[in-house]
Design an enzyme around this catalytic site. Structure first.
Site, PDB file in Angstrom:
ATOM      1  CB  SER A 128      -0.911   0.001   1.231  1.00 45.52           C
ATOM      2  OG  SER A 128      -1.761   1.141   1.231  1.00 45.52           O
ATOM      3  CG  HIS A 142      -4.280   4.981  -2.679  1.00 48.75           C
ATOM      4  ND1 HIS A 142      -5.316   4.286  -3.289  1.00 48.75           N
ATOM      5  CD2 HIS A 142      -3.939   4.258  -1.581  1.00 48.75           C
ATOM      6  CE1 HIS A 142      -5.587   3.207  -2.577  1.00 48.75           C
ATOM      7  NE2 HIS A 142      -4.778   3.166  -1.543  1.00 48.75           N
ATOM      8  CE1 TYR A 145      -3.118  -2.948  -8.358  1.00 48.08           C
ATOM      9  CE2 TYR A 145      -1.098  -1.783  -7.790  1.00 48.08           C
ATOM     10  CZ  TYR A 145      -2.240  -1.910  -8.564  1.00 48.08           C
ATOM     11  OH  TYR A 145      -2.519  -0.978  -9.535  1.00 48.08           O
ATOM     12  NE  ARG A 317       4.750  -1.264  12.780  1.00 50.45           N
ATOM     13  CZ  ARG A 317       5.501  -0.337  12.183  1.00 50.45           C
ATOM     14  NH1 ARG A 317       5.059   0.288  11.110  1.00 50.45           N
ATOM     15  NH2 ARG A 317       6.704  -0.052  12.657  1.00 50.45           N
ATOM     16  CD  GLU A 319       2.683   6.468  14.403  1.00 49.25           C
ATOM     17  OE1 GLU A 319       2.948   7.188  13.420  1.00 49.25           O
ATOM     18  OE2 GLU A 319       2.150   6.910  15.434  1.00 49.25           O
ATOM     19  CB  SER A 320       1.485   0.901   9.146  1.00 52.60           C
ATOM     20  OG  SER A 320       2.807   0.611   9.524  1.00 52.60           O
TER      21      SER A 320
END
Length: 365
Positions: A128, A142, A145, A317, A319-320
């Site tokens: 991503s 953006h 997949y 997560r 932050e991701s």
């Protein structure tokens, strides 16, 4: 969350006996490095991307490739990098899928068995990315997949149970602050040409899905000028595709389609950034860029399924998940920017209200 360095697997020649989950994982790790390297070559004087490797305590791993620049101090000049913020992230996770999630997935995948109190093993992997350039004339992009797999519970002698359902999904879309038809045609034509190698119904179906998905209902406009969006691609009947037309159907064919789209990212986007990254801009251009980024934030936090799912997931997560948000955005009460349809800003708003067939426009010129 346990943070640890580990070796990233390398791509190898296709081996039909290698499980799809392993082949897809190796492909996206290689694609991540290719994309990051392309951006680093574009702006060699900028800081490099930070590669943050992590392990998921509940099962899985990933690498977040993050670009950011520390804010300037009081006496420091503003940074001059091509990118303002970017992330190219890999996530490879596995665990147990609860009955409620299984029941919801059966709507598109009838092969999944369902019992009210039974969970099933799952595997999910994806790449991503979101890129926010600094120049207001260079568009945000953006792409995503992914591959999802559900298996039977493994016996003591098995490492992984028998696969009972699998599918691919993804897409790629462009979000400019200022509309340049040359850029829109290039981006969409690259995606259309890639799709057409695997079936001519794919691009129009997935372009329409993209326009519908990235719609900001409360603003009555799309987030950007679209691209592709799709999900649930497998051997099963697909609600958005005809049964009697050419399209990828086997695991090999669909994986080939996904790889072709992933490989098309750099040629679809980097030439646009190269054209726009050095264009002169004014404070008004920056103001409008920040207002459009506010719309980007609104969509991602209110409507985007991946963001909302991630924020509700225990031990996610964060932050991701929030990597997609721009570094800076702006909201103005009753702003009049974009209301004049003859202005540069108004031209963009017009196409956000009424999506255009950019690839078809290229064909007619």
């Amino acid at each position: 969350m346990i943070v640890q360095q580990f070796d990233v697997p390398r791509r190898h020649k296709v081996d039909m006996e290698v499980p799809m989950r392993q082949r897809f994982e190796e492909y996206i790790f290689g694609l991540q490095e290719e994309i990051i390297t392309s951006f680093e070559r574009l702006d060699p004087n900028a800081p490099t991307f930070k590669r943050d490797s992590w392990l998921r305590a509940q099962g899985g791993k990933g690498v977040s490739g993050i670009f950011s620049v520390p804010p300037p101090g009081d006496a420091s000049p503003a940074p001059q990098t091509v990118l303002e913020k970017a992330g190219v992230n890999i996530s490879v996770v596995h665990g147990m899928l609860p009955p409620a999630a299984i029941k919801e997935m059966r709507a598109d995948h009838s092969s999944i068995p369902y019992e009210e109190n039974t969970s099933l093993p799952f595997f999910a992997a994806g790449i991503s990315l979101v890129v926010h350039p600094r120049n207001p004339h260079a568009p945000t992009v953006h792409a995503n997949y992914r591959y999802f797999e559900i298996t039977e519970k493994a016996t003591e002698d098995e490492g992984t149970g028998k696969v009972i359902a699998w599918w691919f999904g993804g897409g790629c879309d462009l979000t400019p602050s200022y509309l340049y038809e040359e850029d829109a045609r290039h981006f969409h034509t690259t995606l259309r040409n890639t799709c057409n190698q695997h079936g001519e119904e794919l691009y129009p179906a997935f372009k329409k899905w993209c326009d519908e998905y990235f719609y900001i209902v409360h603003r009555q406009e799309t987030r950007g000028i679209g691209g592709l969006f799709f999900d649930d691609l497998s051997t099963e009947t697909h609600a958005r595709l005809s049964d009697d037309v050419e399209r990828p159907r086997s695991p090999e064919e669909i994986f080939g389609f996904i790889k072709a789209l992933g490989n098309s990212f750099v040629p679809s986007y980097l030439p646009i950034v190269e054209r726009r990254m050095s264009m002169p801009s004014t404070d008004q251009h920056r103001r409008w860029q920040l207002l459009r980024r506010g719309r980007y934030v609104e969509f991602n936090l209110v409507y985007d399924r991946g963001t909302r799912f991630g924020l509700k997931t225990p031990s996610a997560r964060i932050e991701s998940i929030l990597m997609s948000l721009p570094e800076t955005a702006r909201w103005e009460y009753m702003s009049d920017m974009g209301s004049d349809l003859e202005s540069e800003e108004g031209r963009l708003v017009a196409v956000l209200k009424q999506p255009i067939d950019w690839a078809g426009l290229e064909k007619s010129l």
